[in-house]
Motif scaffolding. Structure first.
Motif, short mmCIF file in Angstrom:
data_model
loop_
_atom_site.label_atom_id
_atom_site.label_comp_id
_atom_site.label_asym_id
_atom_site.label_seq_id
_atom_site.Cartn_x
_atom_site.Cartn_y
_atom_site.Cartn_z
N ALA A 1 -19.21 12.64 56.09
CA ALA A 1 -20.37 13.68 55.85
C ALA A 1 -20.56 14.71 54.92
N THR A 2 -19.43 15.13 54.37
CA THR A 2 -19.48 16.28 53.51
C THR A 2 -18.72 15.95 52.34
N THR B 1 -11.76 13.11 52.38
CA THR B 1 -10.60 12.67 53.07
C THR B 1 -11.19 12.22 54.37
N GLU B 2 -10.21 11.42 55.17
CA GLU B 2 -10.83 10.80 56.54
C GLU B 2 -11.18 11.71 57.28
#
Length: 126
Positions: A77-78, A72-73
């Motif tokens: 990075a994860t 999601t926005e």
């Protein structure tokens, strides 16, 4: 007395593909046909990624084959990593991205909790 209705059978092989770009044909199974959900199978070649987008309803993505990364926005990075048999539920109105996360084609079943598929690409709104 229960209403009389017949089961609807849809054969994936008999549906017409719609292009979601050069790396992702999509085959609609239900939707725009009076049923309360819009479903389809999308095949994503290596390198495919959606733009950041959202739907005004919940979207469920079930991985049939391959590897998917989704986020999601703000969570780029994860990303969540999913494989065959895994599903991600994306809440209504939350911008998200998914992409093929592997070297083989990704096939997924998309379930939109709406009778029509509505997509809003972030940055493309008028």
């Amino acid at each position: 007395m229960r209403p009389i209705a017949e089961a609807k059978i849809v054969r994936l092989a008999e549906t017409d593909p719609v292009s979601f770009g050069p790396l992702a044909p999509y085959r609609r199974l239900t939707g725009d046909d009076g049923l309360p959900v819009f479903t389809g199978v999308q095949t994503c070649e290596p390198g495919y990624s959606t733009p950041l987008h959202w739907h005004p309803y919940a979207e469920y993505l079930f991985v049939l084959d391959g590897a998917m990364e989704a986020w999601t926005e703000g969570q780029e990075a994860t990303p969540a990593r999913l494989g065959p048999g895994d599903m991600i539920v994306l809440p209504a109105s939350v911008p998200h991205v998914f992409r093929n996360g592997g070297a083989a084609p990704l096939r997924l079943l998309g379930i939109h909790t709406s009778p029509v598929r509505i997509v809003h690409v972030v940055g493309a709104e008028c």
